[in-house]
Every structure is written in structure tokens, then in C-alpha cells.
Design a protein around this motif. Structure first.
Motif, PDB file in Angstrom:
ATOM      1  N   HIS A   1       0.836  -1.210   0.000  1.00 38.97           N
ATOM      2  CA  HIS A   1       0.000   0.000   0.000  1.00 38.97           C
ATOM      3  C   HIS A   1       0.871   1.260   0.000  1.00 38.97           C
ATOM      4  N   MET A   2       2.005   1.153  -0.666  1.00 37.03           N
ATOM      5  CA  MET A   2       2.926   2.290  -0.748  1.00 37.03           C
ATOM      6  C   MET A   2       3.404   2.493  -2.175  1.00 37.03           C
ATOM      7  N   LEU A   3       3.700   3.747  -2.491  1.00 36.33           N
ATOM      8  CA  LEU A   3       4.338   4.103  -3.746  1.00 36.33           C
ATOM      9  C   LEU A   3       5.643   4.798  -3.391  1.00 36.33           C
ATOM     10  N   THR A   4       6.736   4.333  -3.979  1.00 32.45           N
ATOM     11  CA  THR A   4       8.048   4.855  -3.601  1.00 32.45           C
ATOM     12  C   THR A   4       8.851   5.276  -4.824  1.00 32.45           C
ATOM     13  N   SER A   5       9.733   6.228  -4.617  1.00 31.23           N
ATOM     14  CA  SER A   5      10.655   6.697  -5.652  1.00 31.23           C
ATOM     15  C   SER A   5      11.945   7.132  -4.981  1.00 31.23           C
ATOM     16  N   LYS A   6      13.002   7.162  -5.770  1.00 32.26           N
ATOM     17  CA  LYS A   6      14.300   7.608  -5.282  1.00 32.26           C
ATOM     18  C   LYS A   6      14.855   8.624  -6.270  1.00 32.26           C
ATOM     19  N   LEU A   7      15.210   9.807  -5.765  1.00 33.75           N
ATOM     20  CA  LEU A   7      15.723  10.884  -6.601  1.00 33.75           C
ATOM     21  C   LEU A   7      17.184  11.146  -6.275  1.00 33.75           C
ATOM     22  N   ARG A   8      17.929  11.512  -7.285  1.00 29.99           N
ATOM     23  CA  ARG A   8      19.348  11.828  -7.083  1.00 29.99           C
ATOM     24  C   ARG A   8      19.635  13.246  -7.544  1.00 29.99           C
ATOM     25  N   VAL A   9      20.035  14.075  -6.579  1.00 31.54           N
ATOM     26  CA  VAL A   9      20.465  15.443  -6.857  1.00 31.54           C
ATOM     27  C   VAL A   9      21.995  15.434  -6.864  1.00 31.54           C
ATOM     28  N   PRO A  10      22.631  15.938  -7.913  1.00 29.42           N
ATOM     29  CA  PRO A  10      24.101  15.907  -7.979  1.00 29.42           C
ATOM     30  C   PRO A  10      24.745  16.522  -6.737  1.00 29.42           C
ATOM     31  N   ASP A  11      25.779  15.845  -6.221  1.00 32.09           N
ATOM     32  CA  ASP A  11      26.589  16.320  -5.083  1.00 32.09           C
ATOM     33  C   ASP A  11      25.817  16.362  -3.773  1.00 32.09           C
ATOM     34  N   CYS A  12      24.628  15.763  -3.725  1.00 32.02           N
ATOM     35  CA  CYS A  12      23.883  15.707  -2.469  1.00 32.02           C
ATOM     36  C   CYS A  12      24.497  14.635  -1.567  1.00 32.02           C
ATOM     37  N   ALA A  13      24.287  14.761  -0.259  1.00 31.65           N
ATOM     38  CA  ALA A  13      24.884  13.825   0.695  1.00 31.65           C
ATOM     39  C   ALA A  13      24.396  12.396   0.476  1.00 31.65           C
ATOM     40  N   SER A  14      23.179  12.243   0.007  1.00 28.57           N
ATOM     41  CA  SER A  14      22.647  10.913  -0.312  1.00 28.57           C
ATOM     42  C   SER A  14      21.455  11.086  -1.238  1.00 28.57           C
ATOM     43  N   ASP A  15      20.962   9.980  -1.747  1.00 31.38           N
ATOM     44  CA  ASP A  15      19.748  10.037  -2.560  1.00 31.38           C
ATOM     45  C   ASP A  15      18.561  10.412  -1.677  1.00 31.38           C
ATOM     46  N   ILE A  16      17.519  10.936  -2.308  1.00 31.55           N
ATOM     47  CA  ILE A  16      16.303  11.335  -1.598  1.00 31.55           C
ATOM     48  C   ILE A  16      15.229  10.282  -1.839  1.00 31.55           C
ATOM     49  N   ASP A  17      14.726   9.700  -0.759  1.00 36.10           N
ATOM     50  CA  ASP A  17      13.680   8.681  -0.852  1.00 36.10           C
ATOM     51  C   ASP A  17      12.321   9.318  -0.612  1.00 36.10           C
ATOM     52  N   LEU A  18      11.389   8.988  -1.480  1.00 36.84           N
ATOM     53  CA  LEU A  18      10.023   9.509  -1.384  1.00 36.84           C
ATOM     54  C   LEU A  18       9.064   8.343  -1.226  1.00 36.84           C
ATOM     55  N   CYS A  19       8.125   8.462  -0.287  1.00 35.52           N
ATOM     56  CA  CYS A  19       7.147   7.398  -0.063  1.00 35.52           C
ATOM     57  C   CYS A  19       5.768   8.004   0.164  1.00 35.52           C
ATOM     58  N   ALA A  20       4.805   7.548  -0.617  1.00 34.89           N
ATOM     59  CA  ALA A  20       3.400   7.906  -0.403  1.00 34.89           C
ATOM     60  C   ALA A  20       2.714   6.690   0.211  1.00 34.89           C
ATOM     61  N   ASP A  21       2.357   6.793   1.477  1.00 28.90           N
ATOM     62  CA  ASP A  21       1.747   5.685   2.223  1.00 28.90           C
ATOM     63  C   ASP A  21       0.226   5.820   2.115  1.00 28.90           C
ATOM     64  N   ILE A  22      -0.371   4.932   1.333  1.00 29.00           N
ATOM     65  CA  ILE A  22      -1.808   5.028   1.072  1.00 29.00           C
ATOM     66  C   ILE A  22      -2.612   4.740   2.327  1.00 29.00           C
ATOM     67  N   ALA A  23      -2.172   3.775   3.131  1.00 33.52           N
ATOM     68  CA  ALA A  23      -2.915   3.407   4.334  1.00 33.52           C
ATOM     69  C   ALA A  23      -2.926   4.541   5.349  1.00 33.52           C
ATOM     70  N   ARG A  24      -1.784   5.185   5.550  1.00 37.07           N
ATOM     71  CA  ARG A  24      -1.685   6.258   6.543  1.00 37.07           C
ATOM     72  C   ARG A  24      -1.992   7.639   5.956  1.00 37.07           C
ATOM     73  N   LYS A  25      -2.094   7.711   4.638  1.00 35.72           N
ATOM     74  CA  LYS A  25      -2.342   8.977   3.941  1.00 35.72           C
ATOM     75  C   LYS A  25      -1.263  10.007   4.279  1.00 35.72           C
ATOM     76  N   THR A  26      -0.030   9.541   4.246  1.00 36.91           N
ATOM     77  CA  THR A  26       1.108  10.406   4.538  1.00 36.91           C
ATOM     78  C   THR A  26       2.080  10.406   3.373  1.00 36.91           C
ATOM     79  N   VAL A  27       2.841  11.468   3.283  1.00 32.99           N
ATOM     80  CA  VAL A  27       3.962  11.558   2.339  1.00 32.99           C
ATOM     81  C   VAL A  27       5.217  11.770   3.172  1.00 32.99           C
TER      82      VAL A  27
END
Length: 449
Positions: A280-306
Motif C-alpha cells: 500500500h505504498m508508492l516509492t521513488s528515489k531521486l538523485r540530486v548531484p553532489d547531495c549527501a545521499s539520494d532522496i527517498d520519497l514514499c506515499a503511504d496510502i494506508a496512513r495517507k502520509t507523504v
């Protein structure tokens, strides 16, 4: 007047000020973009690189509109443009089919242009619309693979083209005064709502039903058309979010996808479908050049949170939990009730998480029950509950594209990865201090007055 290719009976150079009927909005926008691209080598290099075509200093980039084919069977087929790339040794060409606004590509029309390209020895067909794809060699339309053996099919979204123009402007990549002026004017033109360039603004119509089904604890099926539509929408939003973030930071931001999924759009869609059904989740990973790490994104359908997060390694040159946490907190000067810190512990010890504002006052609250352990890493999260807005097709996209840049401004732009200091030089065995030597050891020097 530039020389027309042999397979054309007529055609005009792409014009910056096209004289077309009001109903020819697609041809007008395509003509303006192609005209500017031929005059700005940096733009041509960036855009055509997506097709594998290299534009060098001596490369001639030509673009035509209102093209008419010599062959009678194709005389009534009028693609929106033609690009010809001449390096002096090789020539590469591509037909352009453009749609604008809410108009999607027509499968039969695109297939017809591919057939024409095969017959005329044209290398590729490039479609342009407001539809999103993860890569230029992935098309919104499905054509038989046998048809694409000798002709390549590429797709550019208008938003992607507009973002490339914006980034070139941010980076001052165009030195020539006239070219810089053209680029600025093109940016303004593509940004205007009347142009018909649209970003991804809403999930599929079935999104609300999916959110409601999860709230009712109903079982989702992988074969469900509602699930597939929602998964496809998320992939489109991921691509649009990359473009949105690229504009936000002034450089290219990419999504990180497993190679096997990156090469296979159908497999990528199945992976997102499985994620919706099983977690019940949708996830993505974004990479910004020279950032300390990749950025993880999660849309939790059950909890209705981002939630948006980044994970960094804790500094090993600091021995206590408090010292390691303070290293992190010093990089994050602002408090926000949505930001949490999760400490990652060695072994099977579960993570511990506390609000960043609370940890500034009492850093020891992050410590696990085993006081001898120190965290080996930290995950910094921004979690926001959307409530009813999560189920809205448009509001959930609005909130995601607000939250991710906010997280970057508060966390991503400030966070630095820890790097071990260089080793100190090994001290060699030094000669004894003369004061430590016995008089007999000094030889003749020992008899100095």
C-alpha cells in the motif's frame, strides 16, 4: 534558404515567427522550438543527446516544417517537422510529430510516420507531447517491435524540453548574447499557460477509489485496472517531479531505478503495481548531484502520509551517541515539526526515532536501551499527513511537489556526508635528544667547555 532533403518536394525552414492559422497551435509551438534549437548549439546538444546523436562544433542542425514528401503515396501525410543533423561525414534525420495541451499521441498516426521513415531512409521519429516517459527511448505509444528495426522512436515531453531550457539559463551555459536572449525568450514562451505546455497535475481518475479501498481494508488485485492506472500515474509523477526539482536546484535531477526496470517500462509498471497491492505504498528515489545521499520519497496510502528522507553515515571519529547526533544537528539549523531523526544501530537493534526539535533539547532521548551502542547512521525524515487531500487526484500531486522541495531546502541543501579525516603521518623513531645522552656518548663534543 537551406537545401531540402531529396525525399521532400517542399518545406519551410522552422520559423521563429511562424505564419500559421490559429488552429495550428501544435505546429506553431513546434516551429518556434525547432527554430531556436537550430540557433543555440548548447540546446541542440542537450536535447539531441537523448537520441544518441552527438552535436559537435562543425555539426549543422537544420529543422523544417510544412514538409511535403515527393512520393505520391505520402503526399497527404504532413508531419509537424523534420530535423536533419549533418556532421560532414554522416547525416541523421528524424520526423517530428507534436501534440500540445491535453491532446495525446495517436497510435495510428505515429505508426504511419514510422512506416514513412522506413520507406524514405529517415533514421527516427520523434514525438512531442505533454505525456511523460522515464526516458526518451520509451514511447507513450506501443508499436510492433518489427516496425522499429530500422527506425528509432523517441519521445520528448514539453515539460522536459522547457526544463532543459531553464537549466541552461540557470547554469549560464550560453555565452553568446543573441543566443542567450533567444533562450530567455523561449523560456518565457514555454512557461506561459497559453502555450499549451502542461505539467503532470493529477493522478488517474481511479486514484480516489484506490485510496478508499485501502481505507476500507479491501484487498487490492494486481490485475485491477484501477491499480494499474494509479501505478502508471505515479511513474509519470516521478518523472515530472524530477523536472520540477531540476528547475528548483538549477541542475539535472534523476530518478534512480534498477537497471533491469529502467530498460523495461512494462516491468517497471509491474513493480509499482506490486508495491501498491502488497505494501500500500508508492516509492521513488531521486538523485540530486553532489547531495549527501539520494532522496527517498514514499506515499503511504494506508496512513495517507507523504514522507521524504535521506540517510547518512554517522561520523566514526566521534565515540558517543550524543557527539554523533550533535554533528548531525549542527548541519540542520531549522526546526520543523515534520522533521524526525531516526538513529540506525548495529546488529539487530531496532532504529529509534524522535522529532528534531526535541533532540536539540535532549539528545539522549535517541539512545537505545543498550547504552554501550552508538549509531552507525542517521535517517532524516520529513513526514506530513495529508488527510482528505491524499485522496484528491490533484491535491496529492500539489502536496508532493510542495513537500519535496521544502525537504530539500531544509535538509538536502544543508546535509553533508561524513568523510573520514586523512590518516596522520606515522612518527618515525627520532634521534635521541642531546640532553638525554651520557657524556661518554657525545665523544669529543662531551668535553666542550
Amino acid at each position: 534558404m537551406k537545401e531540402l532533403p531529396d525525399f521532400l518536394s517542399s518545406g519551410d525552414e522552422a520559423r521563429l515567427f511562424p505564419v500559421l492559422a490559429e488552429t495550428s497551435k501544435e505546429k506553431r509551438v513546434a516551429s518556434i522550438f525547432l527554430a531556436v534549437m537550430t540557433q543555440i548549439p548548447a540546446l541542440a546538444q542537450e536535447v539531441l543527446a537523448s537520441t544518441g546523436v552527438r552535436v559537435g562544433k562543425r555539426t549543422k542542425v537544420q529543422a523544417f516544417t510544412e514538409v511535403v514528401f515527393r512520393e505520391k503515396d505520402f503526399a497527404n501525410c504532413r508531419p509537424d517537422g523534420l530535423i536533419v543533423i549533418d556532421t560532414g561525414r554522416t547525416r541523421w534525420s528524424a520526423l517530428i510529430e507534436a501534440k500540445i495541451g491535453k491532446n495525446d499521441l495517436d497510435v495510428e498516426q505515429v505508426q504511419r510516420y514510422v512506416e514513412i521513415a522506413r520507406a524514405q531512409g529517415i533514421d527516427a521519429v520523434i514525438t512531442v507531447s505533454n505525456q511523460f516517459v522515464s526516458r526518451a527511448d520509451h514511447s507513450p505509444v506501443n508499436l510492433p517491435k518489427t516496425l522499429l528495426r530500422r527506425v528509432s522512436l523517441f519521445h520528448w515531453s514539453w515539460t522536459w524540453l522547457a526544463t532543459i531550457c531553464e537549466i541552461l539559463g540557470y547554469q549560464n551555459a550560453v555565452d553568446d548574447t543573441e543566443q542567450s536572449y533567444l533562450l530567455a525568450q523561449l523560456n518565457d514562451f514555454l512557461a506561459h499557460p497559453a502555450t499549451g505546455v502542461e505539467r503532470f497535475t493529477q493522478m488517474a481518475a481511479q486514484w480516489k477509489d484506490i485510496v478508499q479501498s485501502v481505507a476500507n481494508d479491501e484487498k487490492l488485485k494486481k490485475s485491477s485496472s484501477e491499480v494499474e492506472a494509479s501505478a502508471a500515474s505515479w511513474i509519470a509523477e516521478e518523472r515530472d517531479l524530477c523536472l520540477h526539482m531540476s528547475s528548483h536546484v538549477g541542475t539535472r535531477v534523476d530518478s534512480i531505478v534498477e537497471r533491469k526496470l529502467r530498460e523495461d517500462p512494462a516491468a517497471r509498471l509491474k513493480e509499482q503495481i506490486s508495491s501498491i497491492v502488497e505494501t500500500h505504498m508508492l516509492t521513488s528515489k531521486l538523485r540530486v548531484p553532489d547531495c549527501a545521499s539520494d532522496i527517498d520519497l514514499c506515499a503511504d496510502i494506508a496512513r495517507k502520509t507523504v514522507s521524504v528522507s535521506m540517510t547518512v553515515k554517522a561520523p566514526t571519529d566521534r565515540k558517543s551517541t550524543k557527539a554523533r547526533l550533535n554533528w548531525l544537528l549542527r548541519m540542520l539549523p531549522q526546526n520543523d515539526e515534520r522533521i524526525f531523526v531516526r538513529a540506525l544501530w548495529p546488529g539487530r537493534c531496532p532504529p529509534t526515532m524522535k522529532p528534531i526539535s526535541l533532540l536539540r533539547e535532549e539528545p539522549e532521548l535517541i539512545q537505545t536501551d543498550n547504552l554501550d551502542l552508538v549509531p552507525h547512521g542517521f535517517e532524516i525524515l520529513m513526514i506530513e499527513g495529508l488527510g482528505k487531500r491524499f485522496g484528491g487526484r490533484r491535491t496529492v500531486i500539489e502536496d508532493i511537489e510542495r513537500i519535496v522541495p521544502e525537504f530539500y531546502d531544509l535538509v538536502g541543501a544543508n546535509l553533508k556526508a561524513w568523510q573520514a579525516p586523512p590518516p596522520k603521518p606515522v612518527k618515525s623513531r627520532a634521534a635521541p635528544d642531546p640532553g638525554e645522552l651520557e657524556p661518554t656518548d657525545l665523544g669529543d663534543a662531551g668535553s666542550l667547555p
